[in-house]
Structure formats: structure tokens, C-alpha cells
Design a protein around this motif. Structure first.
Motif: not given
Length: 205
Positions: A11-19, A120-129
């Protein structure tokens, strides 16, 4: 706990790649996503060396694509190192405290979970983890009974979740709420726990 490491690292990697590598990390204002990935890659690599009793401080590469590939390699090595019996003695960087492979598995599960939130906090739309009560309560326990004393800190605090209570010394701080929120509060991440007193003496580095 071994499965939790993979779940949260993925999940960390997915968010990092997206951000993207230059995105700022809201939870850690001094970091970019690249800084965050370099940190977790270093920690995973260091944990491998501790689990096999050959402590080495690794040096993650600076370039983003190289860093991602290097981290993947450390994750593979960690799976192998953590395949040992949990009670197997491991290297301890904490004077006076013995540590097992199981301790490092648990430590990495929670280290990775918390930094998942950061990515995930680096994403524009932070997921509700949200973490399950079982996992979050274990994280609170690991923070208070394993990590804090090994950092030489006395935990004068009372911590309460619906499932458990921890009390140490003469509490000068109290934290209560859902296990997920208490877990985040102890790690200094955004939360909805009730906090009275000063948690700064317990702050994670």
C-alpha cells in the motif's frame, strides 16, 4: 505479522508511485515521497541485517527508479530473513535488551504501517485507511512496552482503548479512543483520540 509487512509495504508503494517522488508528505513536512521511500528502504534493509546477526547500515540509492528497485530487493531479503523461527535470537542495538527475529517482524509490521499512512498523506485524495482493533492495539502495545523502554524513555502515561488499558508510573498524560486513533496519536500522526497532558516525551524519533 509477516503478512502485515507485505500488505502495508504494498500500500505504501502504491501511494508513493501515485504521488510521485517530489510530492510533499503532509504527515512529515520535512520529507518528500522520495525521502520517505529512502527511509523505509533503509529500515527494511537494516532489519534484515539485524535478523541475521550481521548488522550493517545500508545505503539506499538516490535515484528514484534505482531506489524502488533496491527497496524491492530489501523486501525480498526481509521475507527470507524473517522466515526463521520467531524465537530465534537476533542482533539487538539496544544495550541490555535481548531481541528475537519475532521482535523485528513485529517492529517492521508497525514501522511499515505507520509510514503507509505517511505515503497516503502525500496523495491529493487521502484514502480512509483504518487499522483493525487487533492490529492497532498490538501497535500500541509494541510502542509502549517494546519500543519506548528500548529508547530509554519512561512512559508515564495511561492509554485506553475499548479493548485494553495500559498504565505506567504516575501518568502525566492520558490517551483514549478507538485503537486506530490511539495508535496514530502515539506516533504523532493525525488522529481523533482524546489526549490530555504532554505526549512529547514519548514522541517517536
Amino acid at each position: 505479522m509477516r503478512e502485515a509487512i507485505d500488505i502495508h509495504a504494498d500500500a505504501l508503494k502504491r501511494a508513493a508511485l501515485q504521488a510521485g517522488p517530489t510530492a510533499p508528505v503532509r504527515n512529515c513536512p520535512k520529507w518528500t515521497v522520495s525521502d520517505l521511500v529512502a527511509h523505509i528502504a533503509f529500515v527494511h534493509g537494516f532489519a534484515v541485517s539485524l535478523a541475521v546477526n550481521r548488522p550493517v547500515r545500508p545505503s539506499p540509492p538516490a535515484e528514484w527508479e534505482d531506489l524502488l528497485g533496491w527497496w524491492d530487493g530489501q523486501r525480498l531479503a526481509m521475507r527470507e530473513a524473517f522466515g526463521q523461527a520467531p524465537e530465534t535470537p537476533a542482533f539487538s542495538p539496544y544495550p541490555g535488551f535481548e531481541v528475537t527475529v519475532g521482535d523485528w517482524i513485529r517492529r517492521m509490521a508497525h514501522e511499515t504501517a505507520i509510514h503507509r499512512l505517511d505515503a497516503e498523506s502525500a496523495l491529493d485524495d487521502v484514502p480512509p485507511t483504518r487499522f483493525s482493533p487487533d492490529f492497532a492495539n498490538d501497535g500500541v502495545d509494541e510502542y509502549l512496552t517494546f519500543l519506548t523502554p528500548r529508547r530509554g524513555i519512561t512512559a508515564d502515561v495511561r492509554v485506553t482503548t475499548p479493548e485494553r488499558t495500559w498504565a505506567f508510573g504516575e501518568p502525566n498524560a492520558e490517551v483514549s479512543g478507538a485503537a486506530d486513533d490511539v495508535y496514530r496519536a502515539l506516533w504523532g500522526r493525525p488522529h481523533r483520540a482524546s489526549v490530555t497532558g504532554d505526549l512529547e516525551p514519548l514522541a517517536a524519533p
